[in-house]
Write a protein that holds these residues in place. Sequence first.
Motif, PDB file in Angstrom:
ATOM      1  N   ASN A 105       0.851  -1.197   0.000  1.00 35.73           N
ATOM      2  CA  ASN A 105       0.000   0.000   0.000  1.00 35.73           C
ATOM      3  C   ASN A 105       0.888   1.249   0.000  1.00 35.73           C
ATOM      4  OD1 ASN A 105       0.842   0.435   2.653  1.00 35.73           O
ATOM      5  ND2 ASN A 105      -1.084  -0.262   3.559  1.00 35.73           N
ATOM      6  N   GLU A 106       0.276   2.430   0.122  1.00 38.39           N
ATOM      7  CA  GLU A 106       1.029   3.683   0.063  1.00 38.39           C
ATOM      8  C   GLU A 106       2.022   3.826   1.213  1.00 38.39           C
ATOM      9  OE1 GLU A 106      -2.703   4.012   2.245  1.00 38.39           O
ATOM     10  OE2 GLU A 106      -2.392   3.571   0.159  1.00 38.39           O
ATOM     11  N   SER A 107       1.832   3.069   2.313  1.00 40.38           N
ATOM     12  CA  SER A 107       2.765   3.089   3.444  1.00 40.38           C
ATOM     13  C   SER A 107       3.809   1.977   3.353  1.00 40.38           C
ATOM     14  CB  SER A 107       1.996   2.953   4.754  1.00 40.38           C
ATOM     15  OG  SER A 107       1.060   3.991   4.902  1.00 40.38           O
TER      16      SER A 107
END
Length: 170
Positions: A105-107
């Motif tokens: 994911n974006e993290s």
Amino acid sequence: MKKCLPLYSILILFISLLIQSCESLNKDPEFIGTWQFTEKITSNDLVFNTTRTLILTKNSYEETYTIQRENSTVISSIIGTRGNLEMVRSNLIFELKELGTCTLNESEICTGSVQWFGEGTQYWTDNIVYFKKIVTGVFEVTGTTLRLTRDINRDGDYEDTGEDVIFELI
């Protein structure tokens, strides 16, 4: 007329056996299904739960190996392989076509989904050295259990971790 009776009997028996043989050819192999194997692994005083999920069809396979730290909801890593499958006698021939890894994911945290990469991609090029393109496995199905033995690391035996696995049907 009495002489023809045995001929009719033989003909009926032959047709019956032929029909049964044709029906058995249409049966799906008993290895088809979704199979799973779980175990705990300890590394440097850390405990990980691992799950191997193996999806087998008549002519393809998909295997994912999910690693998750014990007492955590976060998936640490996923390793995936998928490709063609062929049955020759009591052996399964696995032909690797794609490698998979966890979609982030974006993290940069594993989402639990797998992203697949085929030959010609950078992921394939960087990682194919750790895999065999063709692996032969010996299998045995008993009820809801699949025992699959494969020489995954190319050392000529089935003695290494993960090479002789008993999966359960899910």
